[in-house]
Design an enzyme around this catalytic site. Sequence first.
Site, PDB file in Angstrom:
ATOM      1  N   LEU A  45       0.882  -1.187   0.000  1.00  0.00           N
ATOM      2  CA  LEU A  45       0.000   0.000   0.000  1.00  0.00           C
ATOM      3  C   LEU A  45       0.905   1.218   0.000  1.00  0.00           C
ATOM      4  CD1 LEU A  45      -2.708   0.736   2.741  1.00  0.00           C
ATOM      5  CD2 LEU A  45      -0.649   2.117   2.609  1.00  0.00           C
ATOM      6  N   ASP A  47       0.237   5.706  -1.185  1.00  0.00           N
ATOM      7  CA  ASP A  47      -0.547   6.921  -0.915  1.00  0.00           C
ATOM      8  C   ASP A  47      -2.058   6.705  -0.716  1.00  0.00           C
ATOM      9  OD1 ASP A  47       1.892   7.564  -1.978  1.00  0.00           O
ATOM     10  OD2 ASP A  47       1.082   8.585  -3.727  1.00  0.00           O
ATOM     11  N   ARG A 167       2.254  14.556 -11.898  1.00  0.00           N
ATOM     12  CA  ARG A 167       1.236  13.609 -11.416  1.00  0.00           C
ATOM     13  C   ARG A 167       0.579  14.039 -10.110  1.00  0.00           C
ATOM     14  NH1 ARG A 167       6.272  10.830 -11.072  1.00  0.00           N
ATOM     15  NH2 ARG A 167       7.122  10.956  -8.964  1.00  0.00           N
ATOM     16  N   GLU A 222       5.751  15.733  -4.758  1.00  0.00           N
ATOM     17  CA  GLU A 222       4.691  14.763  -5.014  1.00  0.00           C
ATOM     18  C   GLU A 222       3.449  15.113  -4.193  1.00  0.00           C
ATOM     19  OE1 GLU A 222       6.697  10.663  -6.353  1.00  0.00           O
ATOM     20  OE2 GLU A 222       6.774  10.934  -4.199  1.00  0.00           O
TER      21      GLU A 222
END
Length: 489
Positions: A45, A47, A167, A222
Amino acid sequence: MKLQKVKKYTRIEEVSQQEIDLLVSRVNNCSWRQTFHIQPVSGLLNDPNGFCFYAGEYHLFYQWHPLGPFHGLKYWYHTKSKDLVNWENVGIAIEPNSYFDSHGVYSGSAIEHDGKLYLFYTGNTRDEKLDRHPHQCIAVMDNEGTILKLNESVFDHVPEGYTEHFRDPKVWKEGEQFYAVIGAQTTDQTGCVGLLSSPDLFEWKFEGEVQTQLGDFGFMWECPDYFVLGDQGVLILSPQGVLPEGDRYQNIYQAGYVLGEEIDLQKKEMTHGNFEELDRGFDFYAPQTMEDPNGRRILVGWMGLPEVEYPSDVNGWAHCLTVPRELTVRNGKLRQTPIPELESLRKTKAEVSGFITNEVKTYDKFSGAAYELVCEFERQDAAIYGVEFRASGEEKTVIQYDATQEKVILDRTASGEEVAIAYGTERKYQLDGEKIKFHLFVDSSSVEIFVNDGEAVFTSRIFPSAESKEIRFFATNGSVNFKAVKWDY
Ligand code: FRU
């Protein structure tokens, strides 16, 4: 295909059910499986994505690589909850099976529009040379939970001046217009945030870069998030490439925020104060927030970091999400407090109080592997005081206040299996600790410590042996007055 041989871009249906069952049973046999945190049924797992309240329920998706504890072909996995505490695993939400997301359904966000939930995410694609080409994509969920992708991506290129690291759109609505902040890197390799706009969620335009006062602050930002809290703008980002500075920026990558005026959408500019880390622990990254129906701003983070190996990898899984926290602004800073709904997890209560003087004390009923613990200390003259937990013999995790250094220190030197020790085994935060409150949420392989009602938070994975359950209160070179309350979970 044998799971041991799974390659980065193997699809889930290329692996037999028997192999998946084997992996899941390996995962379930792991003593570090969490009891009240969101964790993957297998694999990795990362974000949190698409965190929202829609059709009477909270929805929280996350980045998932099902086939093993590494960053391979990513899916969006869907969980939902009525109370933000008990989460139901719904299953895969978005699969990487279109030309625009063939190499991963990457991070993104959710917004309700015309009765439907729009999931806005980055489709990662790679060409024959394995060069990345990101697309920004939309999938739509109805109130029955059916999710359909659009036939094509809604933004299929990278604007000039930026690299393929483009992104993680986080969408919001202002007036009649939709906006999204997006993580980006300029061609001269500096991190920044881009601004996209759309009248309808289908047609998107790149408005440009949001000018901040951060300057050259890492090579990539990010998972940005933007919202207004009270009358202030908050921009959250996870910058990569920021160097350590005193006690700050100790992890491989950081997650933090700037607070200031609202983004001027015309000028694409935000005036703000210093960058502050959201967390002072070892494992926290790429958080995402949502506004709940009561107007609270709630944050969930990934309790892990990129490019770091974790001890549970050998058991076929890695990482979990943090508990939800409410964000408020106090004294010009963000505060995080555990949401009160978590109190529904409380079972047996134990209480203790008294003085500790040059000693280590244990108490009946003060032990366990999954619990909530609130400790309040009032310093008399002790040099160092605090709590050892998940302890047995030499094994222990320690949260303490060091009056000489005037610092809160989380020490995971002796916590159990080592994690990322190249980045050190202590984390520190400067604070006046004559009176101090440590509020701990301890699970099988993690701890989240809220210091002085969320003035600082230390979020960390720990990998102790299952038997390490002791809680020990201590003071050195003097004494401290304390009281503690514990609830089993
Ligand atoms: C952050 C991140 C995002 C990306 C996702 C891929 O951890 O690298 O930028 O969308 O993970 O899983």
